[in-house]
Design an enzyme around this catalytic site. Structure first.
Site, PDB file in Angstrom:
ATOM      1  N   CYS A 112      81.351   8.835 -40.448  1.00  0.00           N
ATOM      2  CA  CYS A 112      81.332   7.789 -39.421  1.00  0.00           C
ATOM      3  C   CYS A 112      80.052   7.939 -38.625  1.00  0.00           C
ATOM      4  O   CYS A 112      79.868   8.949 -37.925  1.00  0.00           O
ATOM      5  CB  CYS A 112      82.563   7.940 -38.522  1.00  0.00           C
ATOM      6  SG  CYS A 112      82.639   6.710 -37.219  1.00  0.00           S
ATOM      7  N   HIS A 152      84.891   6.039 -28.783  1.00  0.00           N
ATOM      8  CA  HIS A 152      85.105   7.307 -29.497  1.00  0.00           C
ATOM      9  C   HIS A 152      85.707   8.336 -28.544  1.00  0.00           C
ATOM     10  O   HIS A 152      85.272   8.441 -27.389  1.00  0.00           O
ATOM     11  CB  HIS A 152      83.791   7.840 -30.053  1.00  0.00           C
ATOM     12  CG  HIS A 152      83.232   6.992 -31.166  1.00  0.00           C
ATOM     13  ND1 HIS A 152      83.537   7.187 -32.494  1.00  0.00           N
ATOM     14  CD2 HIS A 152      82.424   5.900 -31.124  1.00  0.00           C
ATOM     15  CE1 HIS A 152      82.928   6.270 -33.224  1.00  0.00           C
ATOM     16  NE2 HIS A 152      82.251   5.471 -32.412  1.00  0.00           N
ATOM     17  N   GLY A 207      80.451   7.690 -34.917  1.00  0.00           N
ATOM     18  CA  GLY A 207      81.219   8.881 -34.541  1.00  0.00           C
ATOM     19  C   GLY A 207      80.343  10.122 -34.488  1.00  0.00           C
ATOM     20  O   GLY A 207      80.459  10.952 -33.574  1.00  0.00           O
ATOM     21  N   CYS A 250      78.863  -0.379 -36.239  1.00  0.00           N
ATOM     22  CA  CYS A 250      79.166   0.547 -37.332  1.00  0.00           C
ATOM     23  C   CYS A 250      77.846   1.146 -37.809  1.00  0.00           C
ATOM     24  O   CYS A 250      77.015   0.426 -38.371  1.00  0.00           O
ATOM     25  CB  CYS A 250      79.859  -0.225 -38.458  1.00  0.00           C
ATOM     26  SG  CYS A 250      80.113   0.769 -39.917  1.00  0.00           S
ATOM     27  N   GLU A 261      89.357   6.961 -37.998  1.00  0.00           N
ATOM     28  CA  GLU A 261      88.724   5.769 -37.452  1.00  0.00           C
ATOM     29  C   GLU A 261      89.734   4.712 -36.998  1.00  0.00           C
ATOM     30  O   GLU A 261      90.752   4.484 -37.664  1.00  0.00           O
ATOM     31  CB  GLU A 261      87.805   5.123 -38.493  1.00  0.00           C
ATOM     32  CG  GLU A 261      86.477   5.815 -38.642  1.00  0.00           C
ATOM     33  CD  GLU A 261      85.493   4.951 -39.390  1.00  0.00           C
ATOM     34  OE1 GLU A 261      85.543   3.708 -39.235  1.00  0.00           O
ATOM     35  OE2 GLU A 261      84.679   5.514 -40.133  1.00  0.00           O
TER      36      GLU A 261
HETATM   37  N1  API Z   1      82.404   3.906 -39.860  1.00  0.00           N
HETATM   38  C1  API Z   1      81.665   3.270 -38.789  1.00  0.00           C
HETATM   39  C2  API Z   1      82.440   3.171 -37.531  1.00  0.00           C
HETATM   40  C3  API Z   1      83.342   2.066 -37.608  1.00  0.00           C
HETATM   41  C4  API Z   1      84.093   2.052 -36.369  1.00  0.00           C
HETATM   42  C5  API Z   1      85.314   1.233 -36.505  1.00  0.00           C
HETATM   43  N2  API Z   1      86.353   1.953 -37.225  1.00  0.00           N
HETATM   44  C6  API Z   1      85.794   0.838 -35.123  1.00  0.00           C
HETATM   45  O1  API Z   1      86.832   0.227 -35.044  1.00  0.00           O
HETATM   46  O2  API Z   1      85.070   1.154 -34.152  1.00  0.00           O
HETATM   47  C7  API Z   1      80.368   3.954 -38.493  1.00  0.00           C
HETATM   48  O3  API Z   1      79.796   4.496 -39.420  1.00  0.00           O
HETATM   49  O4  API Z   1      79.933   3.914 -37.338  1.00  0.00           O
END
Ligand code: API
Length: 394
Positions: free
Chosen positions: A308, A244, A311, A153, A299
């Site tokens: 994200c 992603h 992301g 993350c 997400e």
């Molecule tokens: N918000 C996070 C990503 C979380 C990813 C998570 N939702 C997953 O299951 O991969 C970020 O800033 O990278």
């Protein structure tokens, strides 16, 4: 088990004797000489934990506990979970100091309840700062708001860095190593408090993202066709340790206008698509120029979030692979999420920096849904809380 807003209200010495009105709500009462006692009560919809400390006996009231014990009490009697809330560009997390154990202080089911924005504290996830392994200074474990555990993350790493700086009282420029599900990460805290993170080399091999889509550029999935609800989208798949799926629009369609998307409707259909065996995070991207991209994200395990980090990194890689953005190291791409985030694509690795990480201390959440005390340098978090609560004290 229902988790109401669990707050700790320390009854200050001058108000030790509780008013009759208050006692009536607490059911049967009796006067007791109290030493130091902590009880959890239900008052209306909220549960209050009243801790009354006294060095001498005094007239006060207590009552039979009227509600089933909360998960906090199940773990260790009367142990309060202390936390600090941080956000990276509005992607908000509950951070827990777990450096004394390699076992998270609460379970994944309890994480989901704590992240609930109506019946819990509310967050996109919970992050535990744990002891390092394999020579790393720390370990970061993160759980999404649905309780699932992602590998990585990016915004979480930035918040983690600021959390460690607070816990260890680090001043000025610092870096340290942290073990994550995606390997070793070394965040750098800058003199101005910003956190820069080398997010490492993106993973493009289809089976490692993972995706069942066939490679279109060697083993990489670039502008492949993905049918969602009868509509064919062009997608590029990238892993930053977590999967992603990036799309700039439908096959043969116009440049995507992300503000027109019905994210709660389309997002889950990508997240749970059969082509993604581990589910996926999905970035919907609008190209404003070769150095300015606008993104909305759905997400995995958290739904629509304001930002994200992984992301943002993944979509810049996808934009370069699709020839929509510059690759040069200093031709940073500015991603319009909730606030600008700047990314540099180097020779393979991706660097992320920018966008303040703000904090709100959880042990000062006041009773009855009163506002978080906020030392907000974090506009977006302030903006979000102010729509839900009147914010003061910042
Ligand atoms: N918000 C996070 C990503 C979380 C990813 C998570 N939702 C997953 O299951 O991969 C970020 O800033 O990278």
């Amino acid at each position: 088990m229902e988790i109401a807003a669990i707050n700790t209200v320390s009854v200050a010495p001058q108000s030790r004797v509780l008013s009759n009105t208050f006692s009536r709500k607490l059911g049967s009462v009796s006067s007791l000489s109290l030493r130091s006692i902590e009880r959890e009560y239900r008052v209306g919809s909220a549960r209050l934990r009243v801790s009354v400390a006294s060095s001498s006996s005094m007239d006060a009231v207590t009552a039979e506990k009227t509600s089933p014990s909360s998960f906090l009490e199940n773990r260790e009697s009367k142990k309060v979970l202390h936390f600090v809330k941080y956000h990276g560009l509005g992607n908000d997390f509950i951070l827990v100091d777990n450096r004394d154990s390699s076992v998270p202080k609460i379970t994944q089911e309890q994480v989901a309840k704590l992240c609930d924005r109506n019946f819990g504290v509310g967050a996109d996830g919970v992050i535990f700062a744990m002891p390092g392994v394999n020579g790393a200074d720390y370990t970061m474990r993160i759980f999404n708001s649905d309780g699932s555990e992602p590998e990585m993350c990016g915004n979480g790493v930035r918040c983690f860095a600021r959390f460690i700086a607070e816990l260890e009282n680090l001043q000025g420029k610092h870096s340290f190593t942290m073990h994550t599900g995606a390997g070793l990460i070394v965040p750098e805290i800058q003199d101005d408090g910003q956190v820069m993170v080398d997010m490492g080399i993106p993973i493009l091999k289809a089976q490692d993202v993972p995706t069942k889509l066939p490679g279109t550029k060697g083993e990489s999935v670039v502008q492949a066709e993905l049918v969602v609800d009868g509509v064919t989208w062009n997608v590029t798949c990238v892993s930053m340790g977590n999967p992603h799926c990036i799309t700039f629009g439908t096959k043969g369609g116009p440049n995507l206008k992300v503000d027109d998307l019905n994210l709660p409707e389309i997002g889950p259909k990508f997240e749970h698509h059969e082509m993604f065996p581990a589910r996926t995070n999905t970035e919907f991207v609008e190209v404003l120029s070769r150095s300015h991209l606008k993104m909305r994200v759905w997400e995995r395990g958290a739904g629509a979030t304001l930002a994200c980090g992984t992301g943002a990194c993944a979509l810049v890689v996808a934009a370069v692979l699709e020839g929509r953005a510059n690759r040069l190291r200093f031709a940073a791409c500015v991603i319009y999420m909730h606030t600008d985030l700047e990314l540099c694509i180097g020779h393979g690795e991706t660097e992320m920096h920018g966008g303040s990480a703000g904090r709100t201390t959880g042990d000062r959440v006041e009773a009855g849904g009163q506002p978080y005390l906020h030392d907000g340098s974090c506009g977006s978090c302030l903006l979000r809380i102010s729509t839900a609560l009147s914010v003061h004290g910042h």
